[in-house]
Design a protein around this motif. Structure first.
Motif, mmCIF file in Angstrom:
data_model
loop_
_atom_site.group_PDB
_atom_site.id
_atom_site.type_symbol
_atom_site.label_atom_id
_atom_site.label_comp_id
_atom_site.label_asym_id
_atom_site.label_seq_id
_atom_site.Cartn_x
_atom_site.Cartn_y
_atom_site.Cartn_z
ATOM 1 N N LYS A 318 0.781 -1.493 0.146
ATOM 2 C CA LYS A 318 0.111 0.262 0.002
ATOM 3 C C LYS A 318 0.803 1.007 0.241
ATOM 4 N N GLU A 322 -2.502 5.327 2.570
ATOM 5 C CA GLU A 322 -2.999 4.581 2.631
ATOM 6 C C GLU A 322 -3.298 3.539 4.050
ATOM 7 N N GLN A 326 -5.235 4.074 7.135
ATOM 8 C CA GLN A 326 -5.640 2.140 7.477
ATOM 9 C C GLN A 326 -5.315 2.328 9.027
#
Length: 341
Positions: A318, A322, A326
């Protein structure tokens, strides 16, 4: 009080330890300190050790294991405290400036301040350990150095320098509790407590942390000396990557010899292994600071965010943003996928 200070015999004065905990604190670190103290009381036959759970606001505080602990407000606790230890997630900062003022006042009146695991972040952020070497768990080291570039961080399991103590994880917290027991009740009782818990060796401040070196290797495996020296050179300043040829020259071998040594020890080339080190450091900084992507890239030796992002995605699946989004989503939902070290 310096942990190396000698005494004429064990002290039996009651010792009171306060634990200032914040949401997401590593529960294992707390229990690793309280349980040895409880056992020492039981073996000694007298309650020499007392402890209190504190937080900034008081009330229930939820640990990393989603278990709640009832606390008293730190500012309202007026009784004497011999030690006050901060335990928190590495993202925690003291919310109320008055809390830091309370801690500084206690320090002036003889309370030893300290921190375990992620608790070193609020300890330093609040200005409670100026000029003091801090034991920082290896999984937070890059983030800590990015957040506090002027604060000395060490790779020791414990640092006990005068009025400030730090421990890099739950096992180190257990060692710290044993040292407290040794000071109060002597080495024989501390050794008996260690044996109760099958804790084989009481480590002091001169032991380096164990750091995973090889992915998929035996946990007890160590890098060969030549490769370990090369890794130290690659890691010395991640913001300024060292070419493989220069590392080989400093080691007095050819680049081809260095390549073969790395392949045998790690299954990777030196350049690939060095990139892994840089990516792991970058991920710490992304997850545990609010630095911009380009700032994180520059901290690990990248001149542009595009190449950095490409390598980051290849390493972790990722992009940097990102990954941060998360982890922040998990935190908002009450989960803390960070090491409970």
């Amino acid at each position: 009080m310096d942990r190396n200070q000698t005494t004429t015999g064990p002290m039996t004065q009651t010792m009171i330890a306060g634990f200032l905990i914040s949401a997401g604190f590593p529960m294992a670190c707390l229990t690793s300190m309280i349980e040895p103290l409880r056992a020492a009381n039981e073996i000694h036959g007298r309650d020499v050790f007392h402890w209190r759970l504190l937080s900034e606001a008081g009330g229930q505080v939820t640990s990393s294991a989603q278990i709640g602990f009832e606390t008293d407000p730190a500012r309202a606790a007026e009784e004497r405290l011999d030690y006050l230890i901060l335990l928190s997630a590495p993202t925690t900062r003291l919310a109320d400036p008055a809390t830091a003022a309370t801690l500084r006042r206690r320090a002036r009146h003889g309370t030893v301040l300290g921190a375990v695991s992620g608790g070193v972040f609020p300890l330093v952020q609040a200005g409670l350990a100026p000029g003091t070497p801090i034991a920082v768990h290896w999984c937070y080291q890059a983030a800590f150095e990015a957040a506090f570039p002027d604060q000395a961080a060490t790779e020791q399991v414990l640092e006990w320098r005068g009025p400030v103590i730090t421990a890099a994880g739950a096992a180190a917290a257990f060692d710290l509790a044993l040292l407290m027991i040794e000071q109060r009740l002597g080495p024989e009782l501390a050794a008996e407590v260690a044996c109760w818990f099958q804790h084989p060796v009481m480590r002091r401040g001169d032991v380096a942390q164990a750091v995973p070196a090889l992915i998929g290797a035996d946990p007890g495996a160590e890098l060969p000396p030549l490769v370990a020296r090369a890794v130290r050179l690659f890691s010395a300043d991640l913001a300024v990557p060292v070419p493989v040829g220069e590392v080989a020259m400093q080691l007095g071998i050819s680049p081809r010899q260095l390549e073969r040594a790395f392949k045998r020890a790690t299954g990777q080339s030196p350049s690939r292994y060095a990139r892994k080190l840089r990516m792991e450091a970058a991920r710490q900084i992304m997850l545990y600071t609010n630095d911009k992507v380009i700032e994180v890239a520059q901290a690990v030796g990248y001149g542009d965010a595009q190449t950095f992002g490409k390598h980051y995605r290849a390493a972790f699946g990722k992009s940097p943003l990102e990954d941060r989004a998360q982890i922040n989503l998990f935190r908002v939902e009450g989960n803390l996928p960070v090491p409970s070290t």
